[in-house]
Design an enzyme around this catalytic site. Structure first.
Site, PDB file in Angstrom:
ATOM      1  N   ASP A  60       0.886  -1.168   0.000  1.00 45.14           N
ATOM      2  CA  ASP A  60       0.000   0.000   0.000  1.00 45.14           C
ATOM      3  C   ASP A  60       0.920   1.212   0.000  1.00 45.14           C
ATOM      4  OD1 ASP A  60      -1.520   2.227   0.683  1.00 45.14           O
ATOM      5  OD2 ASP A  60      -2.809   1.126   2.055  1.00 45.14           O
ATOM      6  N   ASN A  87       3.147   3.181 -10.456  1.00 37.65           N
ATOM      7  CA  ASN A  87       1.934   3.189 -11.272  1.00 37.65           C
ATOM      8  C   ASN A  87       0.659   3.444 -10.459  1.00 37.65           C
ATOM      9  OD1 ASN A  87       0.184   2.074 -13.714  1.00 37.65           O
ATOM     10  ND2 ASN A  87      -0.401   0.889 -11.899  1.00 37.65           N
ATOM     11  N   TYR A 163      -6.830  15.683  -9.077  1.00 39.03           N
ATOM     12  CA  TYR A 163      -6.084  14.734  -9.921  1.00 39.03           C
ATOM     13  C   TYR A 163      -5.095  15.434 -10.864  1.00 39.03           C
ATOM     14  CZ  TYR A 163      -5.191  10.855 -13.155  1.00 39.03           C
ATOM     15  OH  TYR A 163      -4.582   9.897 -13.942  1.00 39.03           O
ATOM     16  N   LYS A 167      -0.791  15.235 -10.706  1.00 43.42           N
ATOM     17  CA  LYS A 167       0.082  14.758 -11.786  1.00 43.42           C
ATOM     18  C   LYS A 167       1.069  15.859 -12.208  1.00 43.42           C
ATOM     19  CE  LYS A 167      -1.613  10.554 -12.106  1.00 43.42           C
ATOM     20  NZ  LYS A 167      -0.834   9.376 -11.658  1.00 43.42           N
ATOM     21  N   THR A 198     -10.057   2.013 -18.145  1.00 46.33           N
ATOM     22  CA  THR A 198      -9.800   1.261 -16.904  1.00 46.33           C
ATOM     23  C   THR A 198     -10.861   1.650 -15.878  1.00 46.33           C
ATOM     24  OG1 THR A 198      -8.429   2.969 -15.877  1.00 46.33           O
ATOM     25  CG2 THR A 198      -7.269   1.377 -17.284  1.00 46.33           C
TER      26      THR A 198
HETATM   27  N1  LIG Z   1      -6.701   5.293 -17.295  1.00 51.57           N
HETATM   28  C1  LIG Z   1      -6.252   6.439 -17.809  1.00 51.57           C
HETATM   29  O1  LIG Z   1      -6.846   7.024 -18.729  1.00 51.57           O
HETATM   30  C2  LIG Z   1      -4.993   7.060 -17.279  1.00 51.57           C
HETATM   31  C3  LIG Z   1      -4.452   8.144 -17.982  1.00 51.57           C
HETATM   32  C4  LIG Z   1      -3.291   8.739 -17.518  1.00 51.57           C
HETATM   33  C5  LIG Z   1      -2.682   8.244 -16.387  1.00 51.57           C
HETATM   34  N2  LIG Z   1      -3.213   7.180 -15.715  1.00 51.57           N
HETATM   35  C6  LIG Z   1      -2.507   6.689 -14.526  1.00 51.57           C
HETATM   36  O2  LIG Z   1      -2.217   5.325 -14.705  1.00 51.57           O
HETATM   37  C7  LIG Z   1      -2.051   4.709 -13.425  1.00 51.57           C
HETATM   38  C8  LIG Z   1      -2.864   3.420 -13.377  1.00 51.57           C
HETATM   39  O3  LIG Z   1      -4.236   3.765 -13.471  1.00 51.57           O
HETATM   40  P1  LIG Z   1      -5.337   2.850 -14.151  1.00 51.57           P
HETATM   41  O4  LIG Z   1      -6.009   3.660 -15.183  1.00 51.57           O
HETATM   42  O5  LIG Z   1      -4.780   1.526 -14.505  1.00 51.57           O
HETATM   43  O6  LIG Z   1      -6.383   2.730 -12.935  1.00 51.57           O
HETATM   44  P2  LIG Z   1      -6.976   1.488 -12.134  1.00 51.57           P
HETATM   45  O7  LIG Z   1      -7.403   0.406 -13.051  1.00 51.57           O
HETATM   46  O8  LIG Z   1      -7.960   2.100 -11.199  1.00 51.57           O
HETATM   47  O9  LIG Z   1      -5.702   0.952 -11.303  1.00 51.57           O
HETATM   48  C9  LIG Z   1      -5.150   1.699 -10.284  1.00 51.57           C
HETATM   49  C10 LIG Z   1      -4.248   0.780  -9.487  1.00 51.57           C
HETATM   50  O10 LIG Z   1      -3.664   1.547  -8.420  1.00 51.57           O
HETATM   51  C11 LIG Z   1      -3.873   0.817  -7.216  1.00 51.57           C
HETATM   52  N3  LIG Z   1      -3.835   1.672  -6.030  1.00 51.57           N
HETATM   53  C12 LIG Z   1      -4.615   2.723  -5.717  1.00 51.57           C
HETATM   54  N4  LIG Z   1      -4.277   3.187  -4.500  1.00 51.57           N
HETATM   55  C13 LIG Z   1      -3.260   2.399  -4.056  1.00 51.57           C
HETATM   56  C14 LIG Z   1      -2.485   2.371  -2.877  1.00 51.57           C
HETATM   57  N5  LIG Z   1      -2.695   3.239  -1.863  1.00 51.57           N
HETATM   58  N6  LIG Z   1      -1.514   1.440  -2.746  1.00 51.57           N
HETATM   59  C15 LIG Z   1      -1.288   0.556  -3.747  1.00 51.57           C
HETATM   60  N7  LIG Z   1      -2.007   0.513  -4.880  1.00 51.57           N
HETATM   61  C16 LIG Z   1      -2.980   1.431  -5.019  1.00 51.57           C
HETATM   62  C17 LIG Z   1      -5.206   0.136  -7.407  1.00 51.57           C
HETATM   63  O11 LIG Z   1      -5.396  -0.882  -6.443  1.00 51.57           O
HETATM   64  P3  LIG Z   1      -6.883  -1.324  -5.931  1.00 51.57           P
HETATM   65  O12 LIG Z   1      -7.404  -2.306  -6.966  1.00 51.57           O
HETATM   66  O13 LIG Z   1      -6.609  -1.957  -4.607  1.00 51.57           O
HETATM   67  O14 LIG Z   1      -7.715  -0.083  -5.851  1.00 51.57           O
HETATM   68  C18 LIG Z   1      -5.022  -0.375  -8.825  1.00 51.57           C
HETATM   69  O15 LIG Z   1      -4.221  -1.516  -8.822  1.00 51.57           O
HETATM   70  C19 LIG Z   1      -2.480   5.762 -12.401  1.00 51.57           C
HETATM   71  O16 LIG Z   1      -1.355   6.398 -11.846  1.00 51.57           O
HETATM   72  C20 LIG Z   1      -3.286   6.749 -13.233  1.00 51.57           C
HETATM   73  O17 LIG Z   1      -3.316   8.036 -12.675  1.00 51.57           O
HETATM   74  C21 LIG Z   1      -4.352   6.587 -16.140  1.00 51.57           C
END
Ligand SMILES: NC(=O)c1ccc[n+]([C@@H]2O[C@H](COP(=O)([O-])OP(=O)(O)OC[C@H]3O[C@@H](n4cnc5c(N)ncnc54)[C@H](OP(=O)(O)O)[C@@H]3O)[C@@H](O)[C@H]2O)c1
Length: 248
Positions: A60, A87, A163, A167, A198
């Protein structure tokens, strides 16, 4: 040749899980960080079924104890770390004028302070690796240039605070780690996955996770003459898809 070892935070789903899959397919040993044990074990199984050498690490990123325990375990098992992909991330919040400070603090605990805590805990082991790479998963919505460019579709998005600003902070954090480490082999860069379907955005993104993970994998596997201190990845533009170095 020694195995390359990568820790990916938030690797139980979304872009993190896919990044672990893609690095695993390149022969990297992937340590899949997840805060939920059952979800972490599921990810480990899926990654192994996909052919990766994968192990679940309880992590975490907001818990000092959890981060310390993860670092101690990696130290004991491997004695070094080659790649760190910060990530894990969360998205919350609304317009600036309606900002709930508790929600904003929650976002910063994960997206900003969590990254610093994990990075500093892992850095001694990264320094022992021959070609260490740190990837901070950021976002184009943290780019002040893109978000204020009237020609960019990003400028048309409603104004949010927690958010995007988390970033932007992560972008500067990336640049400052790169600056501190510029005379070492450690490369520190920020990845922009682009708008990816996602759970984070209730699957409204128009990119696949395979595309979303590309930038992280690229930066995690940079050669010795690769850059440090840049933002790289997919950018949403008015006319076409851009992929490469992006404006801060
Ligand atoms: N999706 C997009 O369009 C997008 C665009 C730009 C950047 N991003 C970035 O990409 C990264 C991954 O996001 P995603 O889109 O794949 O979202 P996601 O599917 O919601 O995955 C987020 C991951 O982060 C984990 N997480 C959250 N809080 C945490 C904590 N305190 N300790 C450990 N793990 C934690 C979640 O675990 P749980 O399952 O336990 O919640 C999950 O595994 C993020 O940094 C996000 O800001 C995403």
């Amino acid at each position: 040749m020694a195995t390359t070892i990568a820790l990916i935070t938030g690797a139980n789903k979304g872009i993190g899980l896919e990044t672990a899959h893609q690095l695993g397919a390149r022969g990297v040993t992937v340590l899949a960080g997840a805060r939920d044990e059952a979800l972490g074990r599921q990810a480990e199984t899926a990654l192994r079924q996909g052919g990766a050498d994968a192990r679940f690490v309880p992590l975490d990123v907001t818990s000092e104890k959890s981060v310390r325990q993860a670092a101690d375990w990696i130290e004991k098992e491997y004695g070094r770390l080659d790649i760190l992909v910060n990530n894990a991330g969360i998205a919350r919040g609304g317009p600036p004028s309606e900002t709930d400070l508790d929600a904003m603090r929650e976002v910063y605990e994960t997206n900003v302070f969590g990254v610093i805590m994990v990075t500093n805990a892992m850095l001694p082991m990264l320094r022992r690796a021959p070609a260490p790479r740190i990837v901070n998963v950021s976002s184009e919505v943290g780019s002040i240039t893109s978000m204020t460019d009237p020609a960019s579709p990003l400028a048309q998005m409603p104004a949010g605070l927690a958010y995007p600003s988390s970033k932007s902070a992560l972008n500067m954090i990336t640049a400052m780690y790169a600056k501190e480490l510029r005379d070492t082999p450690v490369k520190v860069n920020a990845a922009n996955p682009g708008y990816t379907a996602t759970d984070l955005n209730r699957h409204s993104g128009f990119r696949s996770v395979a595309e979303g993970a590309e930038a992280s994998v690229h930066l995690a596997t940079l050669p010795a003459d690769g850059p440090s201190g840049i933002l790289w990845g997919h950018l949403w533009t008015a006319d076409a898809d851009a992929y490469g170095p992006l404006p801060w």
